[in-house]
Scaffold this motif. Structure first.
Motif, short mmCIF file in Angstrom:
data_model
loop_
_atom_site.label_atom_id
_atom_site.label_comp_id
_atom_site.label_asym_id
_atom_site.label_seq_id
_atom_site.Cartn_x
_atom_site.Cartn_y
_atom_site.Cartn_z
N MET A 21 0.81 -1.22 0.00
CA MET A 21 0.00 0.00 0.00
C MET A 21 0.84 1.27 0.00
SD MET A 21 -2.75 -1.57 -0.18
CE MET A 21 -3.94 -0.24 -0.15
N MET A 195 -6.88 -0.40 -7.18
CA MET A 195 -6.01 -0.54 -6.01
C MET A 195 -5.64 -2.00 -5.79
SD MET A 195 -6.67 0.53 -2.03
CE MET A 195 -6.52 2.29 -2.35
N ALA A 199 -1.82 -3.52 -5.87
CA ALA A 199 -1.31 -4.11 -4.62
C ALA A 199 -0.79 -5.52 -4.86
CB ALA A 199 -2.40 -4.11 -3.56
#
Length: 256
Positions: A21, A195, A199
């Motif tokens: 992250m 995202m 990731a």
């Protein structure tokens, strides 16, 4: 910036300590202060790059309008035709009046998603703050348009006249709730998918850097996931845009 460096040093000291992250951290480009309302950040820089790329592709690429199109002109023409057909099929001829707005949304999200796949770049569409603004802009636009075009009859969107009378009030409440949830699902779907993909790439990249001779295993996985992310980058832009067309159709033709 000092906080970002400190985090990196802490991770390096910890050995195999993968933090997927960290790539989404927003930091100021100038100075070491906090991020405020008007702070120029890495996200600001990449959004400016995205806008510049859209302008170069659509304006510069179409300047010549050659009979035999260049690569840039071909991409611009394909994007134009794709969005035009989408609006016409979903929202009808009346929806074509709003083509410039929807085309802008599609191009911004598409290029943001694809530029984020460049190593060392930054993914602005992985941030809910960005996608929420885009989704809220769509929500407010179609809601205002619905009342301007239809007046109070726009509320017919929530009244399912084809259902049995006893169920209509219950369905009206459900329809009302689902309508106000639209910007939430609209924004989270885009940000969440982008995202998650980035990731996962970062996790496998961390494994590749730690496995030495066996690094080819996560590298193969990265290659497969990267190919999937190229597809996801386009699909998520398409989904966001076609949902915008669906919401526009509801605003123009609210009756069930």
């Amino acid at each position: 910036m000092a906080d970002v460096v400190a985090i990196g040093e802490e991770h390096a000291a910890g050995g195999l300590n993968i933090h997927p992250m960290d790539q989404f951290i927003i930091y100021p480009l100038f100075g070491d202060g906090g991020v405020g309302m008007f702070t120029v950040t890495n996200a600001t820089l990449w959004m400016a790059i995205i806008v510049l790329c859209v302008v170069l592709l659509l304006i510069t690429g179409m300047r010549g309008r050659n009979v035999v199109p260049s690569r840039a002109q071909s991409i611009a023409e394909l994007a134009y035709g794709f969005v035009y057909k989408m609006i016409e099929d979903v929202s009808g001829k009346e929806g074509l009046r709003y083509f410039p707005y929807i085309m802008t949304l599609f191009m911004f999200i598409t290029l943001a998603n694809f530029l984020a796949l460049i190593p060392a770049s930054f993914s602005v569409t992985a941030h809910i703050a960005v996608t929420a603004v885009l989704a809220l802009a769509v929500f407010v636009t179609v809601t205002v348009l619905g009342f301007v075009k239809n007046g109070a009859s726009f509320l017919g969107l929530f009244w399912v006249s084809s259902a049995p009378l006893v169920l209509r009030p219950i369905l009206a409440v459900i329809e009302l709730i689902s309508y106000f949830v639209r910007p939430v699902s609209h924004s989270i779907r885009l940000a969440g998918n982008i995202m998650a993909g980035h990731a996962v790439l970062k996790v496998f990249a961390g494994f590749a850097g730690a496995l030495g001779l066996f690094a080819f295993i996560p590298v193969l996985a990265i290659t497969a996931i990267y190919a999937l992310e190229v597809l996801v980058a386009f699909i998520q832009a398409y989904v966001f845009t076609i949902l915008t067309c669906v919401y526009l159709k509801d605003a123009l033709h609210p009756h069930h």
